[in-house]
Design a protein around this motif. Structure first.
Motif, PDB file in Angstrom:
ATOM      1  N   THR A 157     -15.471  -6.716  12.109  1.00  0.00           N
ATOM      2  CA  THR A 157     -15.409  -8.088  12.595  1.00  0.00           C
ATOM      3  C   THR A 157     -16.176  -8.984  11.622  1.00  0.00           C
ATOM      4  O   THR A 157     -17.047  -8.521  10.886  1.00  0.00           O
ATOM      5  N   PRO A 158     -15.889 -10.287  11.598  1.00  0.00           N
ATOM      6  CA  PRO A 158     -16.605 -11.196  10.706  1.00  0.00           C
ATOM      7  C   PRO A 158     -18.058 -11.391  11.166  1.00  0.00           C
ATOM      8  O   PRO A 158     -18.435 -11.030  12.292  1.00  0.00           O
ATOM      9  N   GLN A 159     -18.821 -11.992  10.322  1.00  0.00           N
ATOM     10  CA  GLN A 159     -20.253 -12.151  10.592  1.00  0.00           C
ATOM     11  C   GLN A 159     -20.492 -13.009  11.828  1.00  0.00           C
ATOM     12  O   GLN A 159     -21.431 -12.775  12.606  1.00  0.00           O
TER      13      GLN A 159
ATOM     14  N   LEU B  55     -15.541  -4.925   4.468  1.00  0.00           N
ATOM     15  CA  LEU B  55     -14.454  -5.491   5.270  1.00  0.00           C
ATOM     16  C   LEU B  55     -14.937  -6.708   6.062  1.00  0.00           C
ATOM     17  O   LEU B  55     -14.231  -7.720   6.179  1.00  0.00           O
ATOM     18  N   SER B  56     -16.161  -6.618   6.597  1.00  0.00           N
ATOM     19  CA  SER B  56     -16.716  -7.750   7.332  1.00  0.00           C
ATOM     20  C   SER B  56     -16.886  -8.964   6.429  1.00  0.00           C
ATOM     21  O   SER B  56     -16.681 -10.117   6.854  1.00  0.00           O
ATOM     22  N   TYR B  57     -17.270  -8.667   5.160  1.00  0.00           N
ATOM     23  CA  TYR B  57     -17.437  -9.761   4.201  1.00  0.00           C
ATOM     24  C   TYR B  57     -16.103 -10.482   3.948  1.00  0.00           C
ATOM     25  O   TYR B  57     -16.042 -11.719   3.955  1.00  0.00           O
ATOM     26  N   LEU B  58     -15.027  -9.687   3.806  1.00  0.00           N
ATOM     27  CA  LEU B  58     -13.723 -10.310   3.571  1.00  0.00           C
ATOM     28  C   LEU B  58     -13.256 -11.095   4.794  1.00  0.00           C
ATOM     29  O   LEU B  58     -12.691 -12.189   4.676  1.00  0.00           O
ATOM     30  N   LEU B  59     -13.508 -10.544   5.978  1.00  0.00           N
ATOM     31  CA  LEU B  59     -13.130 -11.252   7.195  1.00  0.00           C
ATOM     32  C   LEU B  59     -13.927 -12.538   7.342  1.00  0.00           C
ATOM     33  O   LEU B  59     -13.417 -13.569   7.814  1.00  0.00           O
ATOM     34  N   SER B  60     -15.203 -12.500   6.934  1.00  0.00           N
ATOM     35  CA  SER B  60     -16.031 -13.713   6.995  1.00  0.00           C
ATOM     36  C   SER B  60     -15.517 -14.761   6.024  1.00  0.00           C
ATOM     37  O   SER B  60     -15.605 -15.975   6.285  1.00  0.00           O
TER      38      SER B  60
END
Length: 538
Positions: A117-119, A82-87
């Motif tokens: 959350t994003p990176q 999920l963080s990868y998609l947000l990033s």
């Protein structure tokens, strides 16, 4: 300041008022434009955020979201995915956006715990195990999405990460249950700079437009005011008595027509004042300060003198007429009265003889009546020729009015069914000749009764106003016109078929000798009021 403005010229007042009006309109226009531009920019950013959130939420796996909600660790594979998609959202729109996931729950005290959350936020120490103290705008829009199951967005707000506009898009599982909310925040910090740029541009535009408008307005007003200024100068010259001034019509507008009317006015005034001056010279009027008086002052002086001369001439003419009538009256009394007395005596003798038939007696009685009428006219002439001005005494007006009213009441009943209303509010005293005053009241009352053709009312009122005793005699008769009222009291003018006008003329003379006046108020077919005013003896 208000007094200074009032003392300004019309031209300056017009410039100031129009300038202030343009300034106010310009400021309002700039403010409205600024508001519209700012709201439009915010709306575009909000729509962009909602579109991004709705687009990227389809890439989010519901299973990963469910696992990430229970993982409570940034190292969990579901959280990492999920963080990868947000990033990816941040990378593709890195200049103005960032995204994160929150559970579909409204937290207490506005403290949110993210799912992922994003990176870029992870590098700042903000991960799934962190908490976020949301602003009021953020909490309100988030709660709206939870309660309505539709996307929403915030107004501009600030937090520890910057200034944002955030869009919220709900994510549902296969059963239609909301499991999370995708938040996409777009950096709106540039809006403030954008607002400043717009504001500066609008202000500069307003200043330029204001200066251009002011210049054009001043030039146009000078052009418009130029003929008006000439009019002001023209009126000033006319007020000083210069009627030779002429204005040149500037155009075919209303101002040009006004200039033409002004020229016509000065022409007529010039003719009028020349005629007035010539009349004054013809009457041999000379003032000691005639050189100092000019224009209207001189004209007003000339008119006053001409009016005064006219009054004197009228008085002289009236005196000459009265003198001529008096001489005529004396001659008539001397030459005619004695023969008439003789004729009347013989007629009475013939009337008393029994040998005459009834028809002959009727004729003689008619002749005697006409002789009595002629004698009455002669007596009126004698009153004008030899007024009794020596027998002056104190007269009780209340008493004499009651006496005359008693005398006239029987005549009123015989003439027609006329009611008499007597009003006396006190006892008043005047000085004069008792018989003459009685003659005046009898004559006026008799005329009033004869003016009532059918049933009517004769009102007699005695009162006091401003040190003058007033006898007000009012009838409900046929009335008179203004021209007829003006001619009352002149010799040989009467409204009655057999009247001579001498009786009323004698009344005017008697009242004048007593320092009084007679006023007549009348309307045709509405009755007449005679107001005899005499000075109070007290």
């Amino acid at each position: 300041m208000i007094n200074n403005f009032r003392r300004m010229s019309f031209f300056k007042k017009t410039i100031i008022i129009s300038t202030v009006s343009v300034l106010i309109v310009g400021i309002l226009t700039a403010f409205i434009s600024f508001k519209i531009q700012t709201d439009l920019t915010k709306q575009l950013l909000s729509d962009q955020a909602v579109s991004l959130a709705n687009l990227w939420k389809t890439t989010m796996s519901v299973n990963d979201i469910e696992r990430a909600k229970t993982a409570n660790s940034d190292d969990n594979p579901a959280v990492k995915r999920l963080s990868y998609l947000l990033s990816k959202i941040d990378e593709k729109h890195s200049t103005f956006s960032q995204a994160y996931l929150f559970p579909a729950e409204i937290p207490e005290n506005r403290v949110f715990e993210p799912i992922a959350t994003p990176q870029i936020l992870l590098d700042k120490g903000f991960g799934s195990t962190s908490s976020y103290k949301a602003s009021h705008e953020f909490h309100h829009a988030f709660s709206k999405t939870i309660s309505t199951n539709v996307s929403s967005y915030t107004d501009t707000y600030s937090d520890q990460f910057g200034t944002w506009i955030t869009a919220f898009s709900p994510i549902f599982n296969q059963h239609g249950k909301m499991v999370a909310v995708l938040c996409v925040s777009i950096d709106s910090s540039f809006i403030y700079q954008f607002q400043i740029n717009i504001l500066v541009s609008l202000l500069l535009s307003c200043v330029v437009i204001f200066l251009i408008t002011l210049i054009l307005q001043t030039l146009s007003m000078k052009k418009v005011m130029s003929p008006l200024k000439e009019l002001f100068i023209g009126f000033h010259e006319v007020s000083r008595g210069n009627f030779n001034i002429k204005l040149k019509p500037s155009n075919d507008t209303e101002i040009g027509d006004l200039s033409l009317k002004f020229n016509e006015m000065t022409k007529q005034l010039h003719i009028l004042f020349e005629q007035l001056d010539a009349t004054s010279e013809q009457l041999s009027h000379k003032l000691t300060n005639s050189k100092e008086l000019q224009g209207f002052e001189k004209a007003i002086g000339d008119m006053d003198r001409i009016i005064q001369d006219r009054k004197i001439q009228l008085e002289l003419q009236r005196a000459e007429r009265m003198n001529a009538i008096g001489q005529l009256a004396a001659s008539v009394a001397h030459e005619i009265r004695n023969p008439m007395t003789v004729v009347k005596g013989f007629l009475q003798i013939f009337h008393s003889k029994e040998i005459m038939s009834d028809e002959e007696k009727e004729y003689i009685q008619l002749m005697i009546a006409e002789m009595n009428r002629a004698e009455t006219i002669i007596n009126d002439y004698l009153s004008m020729a030899k007024p009794d001005i020596e027998d002056i005494e104190t007269i009780n007006c209340t008493e004499i009015v009651k006496t005359v009213t008693d005398l006239i009441t029987s005549y009123a009943m015989l003439k027609s069914n006329i009611s008499i209303n007597l009003q006396i509010d006190g006892i008043y005293i005047v000085r004069g000749n008792r018989s003459e005053l009685k003659q005046v009241l009898l004559n006026i009352m008799k005329n009033a009764i004869e003016a009532i053709k059918e049933e009517g009312l004769l009102s007699i009122k005695l009162t006091k106003e401003n040190e003058m005793i007033k006898f007000i005699i009012t009838d409900t008769g046929i009335g008179m016109t203004g021209d007829e009222i003006t001619r009352l009291g002149t010799p040989f003018y009467s409204l009655k078929e057999k009247g001579t006008g001498i009786g009323l003329m004698v009344c005017y003379q008697i009242v004048e000798r007593m320092k009084g006046s007679i006023e007549v108020i009348s309307k045709k077919n509405r009755g007449t009021s005679f107001i005899v005013s005499l000075p109070d003896a007290e």
